[in-house]
Motif scaffolding. Structure first.
Motif, short mmCIF file in Angstrom:
data_model
loop_
_atom_site.label_atom_id
_atom_site.label_comp_id
_atom_site.label_asym_id
_atom_site.label_seq_id
_atom_site.Cartn_x
_atom_site.Cartn_y
_atom_site.Cartn_z
N MET A 186 2.58 75.70 1.84
CA MET A 186 3.31 74.66 2.55
C MET A 186 3.33 73.39 1.72
O MET A 186 2.51 73.20 0.83
N CYS A 187 4.27 72.58 1.98
CA CYS A 187 4.22 71.16 1.63
C CYS A 187 4.69 70.72 0.25
O CYS A 187 4.49 71.38 -0.76
N THR A 188 5.32 69.56 0.28
CA THR A 188 5.59 68.73 -0.89
C THR A 188 5.02 67.36 -0.55
O THR A 188 5.22 66.86 0.56
N VAL A 189 4.32 66.75 -1.48
CA VAL A 189 3.68 65.46 -1.22
C VAL A 189 4.11 64.46 -2.29
O VAL A 189 4.09 64.77 -3.49
N SER A 190 4.50 63.27 -1.86
CA SER A 190 4.81 62.20 -2.81
C SER A 190 3.91 61.01 -2.55
O SER A 190 3.54 60.73 -1.40
N TYR A 191 3.55 60.33 -3.63
CA TYR A 191 2.69 59.14 -3.56
C TYR A 191 3.40 58.00 -4.25
O TYR A 191 3.86 58.14 -5.39
N LEU A 192 3.50 56.87 -3.56
CA LEU A 192 4.15 55.68 -4.11
C LEU A 192 3.25 54.47 -3.95
O LEU A 192 2.90 54.09 -2.84
N PRO A 193 2.83 53.84 -5.06
CA PRO A 193 2.07 52.60 -4.96
C PRO A 193 3.00 51.43 -4.67
O PRO A 193 4.13 51.37 -5.17
N LEU A 238 0.51 51.27 -0.16
CA LEU A 238 1.00 52.57 -0.63
C LEU A 238 1.80 53.30 0.45
O LEU A 238 1.71 52.98 1.64
N LEU A 239 2.55 54.29 -0.04
CA LEU A 239 3.26 55.23 0.83
C LEU A 239 2.88 56.65 0.40
O LEU A 239 2.96 56.98 -0.78
N LEU A 240 2.47 57.47 1.35
CA LEU A 240 2.21 58.88 1.09
C LEU A 240 3.05 59.69 2.08
O LEU A 240 2.96 59.48 3.28
N THR A 241 3.87 60.59 1.55
CA THR A 241 4.80 61.35 2.38
C THR A 241 4.62 62.84 2.14
O THR A 241 4.49 63.29 1.00
N SER A 242 4.62 63.61 3.23
CA SER A 242 4.43 65.06 3.14
C SER A 242 5.52 65.79 3.91
O SER A 242 5.75 65.54 5.09
N SER A 243 6.21 66.70 3.20
CA SER A 243 7.15 67.62 3.83
C SER A 243 6.38 68.91 4.11
O SER A 243 5.76 69.47 3.20
N ARG A 244 6.43 69.38 5.34
CA ARG A 244 5.72 70.62 5.69
C ARG A 244 6.70 71.79 5.71
O ARG A 244 7.64 71.82 6.50
N VAL A 275 -5.85 62.05 3.64
CA VAL A 275 -6.07 63.36 3.03
C VAL A 275 -4.86 64.23 3.30
O VAL A 275 -4.37 64.29 4.43
N CYS A 276 -4.35 64.89 2.26
CA CYS A 276 -3.16 65.72 2.39
C CYS A 276 -3.38 67.06 1.70
O CYS A 276 -3.92 67.12 0.60
N LEU A 277 -2.95 68.13 2.36
CA LEU A 277 -3.18 69.50 1.91
C LEU A 277 -1.91 70.16 1.40
O LEU A 277 -0.84 70.00 2.00
N LEU A 278 -2.05 70.91 0.32
CA LEU A 278 -1.01 71.84 -0.14
C LEU A 278 -1.67 73.21 -0.31
O LEU A 278 -2.81 73.30 -0.77
N ASN A 279 -0.97 74.25 0.04
CA ASN A 279 -1.52 75.58 -0.11
C ASN A 279 -1.55 76.00 -1.58
O ASN A 279 -0.62 75.73 -2.33
N THR A 288 6.16 63.72 7.34
CA THR A 288 5.17 62.72 7.73
C THR A 288 5.03 61.68 6.62
O THR A 288 4.88 62.03 5.45
N THR A 289 5.07 60.41 7.00
CA THR A 289 4.85 59.32 6.04
C THR A 289 3.72 58.44 6.54
O THR A 289 3.70 58.06 7.72
N ILE A 290 2.81 58.10 5.66
CA ILE A 290 1.75 57.14 5.97
C ILE A 290 1.98 55.91 5.12
O ILE A 290 2.12 56.00 3.89
N ARG A 291 2.07 54.76 5.79
CA ARG A 291 2.24 53.50 5.07
C ARG A 291 0.99 52.66 5.26
O ARG A 291 0.62 52.34 6.39
N HIS A 292 0.36 52.33 4.16
CA HIS A 292 -0.83 51.49 4.20
C HIS A 292 -0.47 50.11 3.69
O HIS A 292 -0.07 49.95 2.54
N GLY A 293 -0.56 49.12 4.57
CA GLY A 293 -0.27 47.75 4.20
C GLY A 293 -1.54 46.92 4.13
O GLY A 293 -2.64 47.40 4.40
N ALA A 294 -1.38 45.66 3.78
CA ALA A 294 -2.54 44.78 3.63
C ALA A 294 -3.24 44.55 4.96
O ALA A 294 -4.47 44.45 5.02
N ALA A 295 -2.48 44.47 6.04
CA ALA A 295 -3.06 44.16 7.35
C ALA A 295 -3.03 45.34 8.31
O ALA A 295 -3.89 45.45 9.18
N THR A 296 -2.06 46.21 8.17
CA THR A 296 -1.93 47.33 9.10
C THR A 296 -1.56 48.60 8.36
O THR A 296 -1.07 48.56 7.23
#
Length: 248
Positions: free
Chosen positions: A1-8, A14-20, A68-72, A212-220
């Protein structure tokens, strides 16, 4: 499963995005699910079959984020040899029981688990951990540089390289990185190649079922989860109890 991208992003964000990529016959994931692990609230879409997840995130304080993000698969497609100790999706949640990714790597029992790759983002550091069924391999990519990973169980090396080219082309076209922009990439790159495009559909019940996208900001920090089968997008802000869900 999955494609994962990481963007600083600037200032350590940062942005971390996962296609399942999954069989459509598999039950739909539940989102949002939260669980208190090691004094932190971990948010994740839950696979009702294995009870784990392919992506999970927690923000312990204003700046301490663990994702944490998983790829098979490890390095190459493998032949499954069950029974295994438990689902790989539970490994994702197990990481949060440890004080750090370094501590998890040093002490976790990988034996009798099906091969996998984990991408871990923690406190401004980035880990790529591969378990091939015999040995654990880990490295720390430069967290200031964008990266992409594709599941080796679904995509042959030549296809993984092609997807990397799509990503590099997209990067050159960007002025800045946004949630909308990276999600568009995950939906449109490789359009026309149904078997290997970012929005994959092989016509045999195997396709990209969620994003799924996770956005990590300075405050939230926030997690965006889209069920591509039902076209429902849900949003969860990690630092508040607010949650929104709508169809479009």
């Amino acid at each position: 499963m999955c494609t994962v991208s990481y963007l600083p992003l600037p200032n350590g964000e940062l942005l971390l995005t996962s296609s399942r990529d999954e069989k459509t016959a598999r039950p739909s994931a539940r989102f949002p699910v939260s669980r208190i692990i090691n004094d932190q609230t971990v948010y994740f879409p839950q696979d009702p079959q294995g009870h784990g997840s392919w992506i999970a995130t927690a923000r312990k304080s204003d700046s301490a984020l663990t994702t944490v993000c998983l790829l098979n698969g490890g390095f190459f497609a493998h032949k499954p040899r069950p029974p295994y100790r438990h689902s790989r999706g539970l490994v994702v949640l197990d990481v949060f029981h440890y004080s750090s990714a370094t501590n998890w790597l040093a002490n976790y029992d990988f034996q009798n688990l099906e091969p996998f790759t984990l991408i871990i983002v923690q406190s401004g550091r980035l880990w790529e951990v591969r378990w091939d069924g015999q040995t654990v391999y880990s490295r720390q990519p430069d967290p200031t540089k964008p990266a992409i990973w594709s599941s080796v169980t679904l995509y042959w090396p030549a296809i993984v390289a092609r997807r990397e080219t799509w990503f590099q082309t997209w990067l050159r076209q960007q002025v800045n990185f946004t949630v909308a922009g990276i999600r568009q990439f995950h939906k449109q790159a490789g359009a026309g190649d149904n078997a290997n495009g970012m929005l994959m559909n092989r016509g045999n019940g195997l396709q990209t079922v969620s994003l799924t996208t996770i956005r990590h900001g300075a405050a939230t920090s926030a997690i965006f989860y889209e069920d591509l089968i039902t076209s429902q997008l849900s949003y969860r802000q990690l630092t508040t109890a607010h949650e929104h869900s709508y169809a479009y």
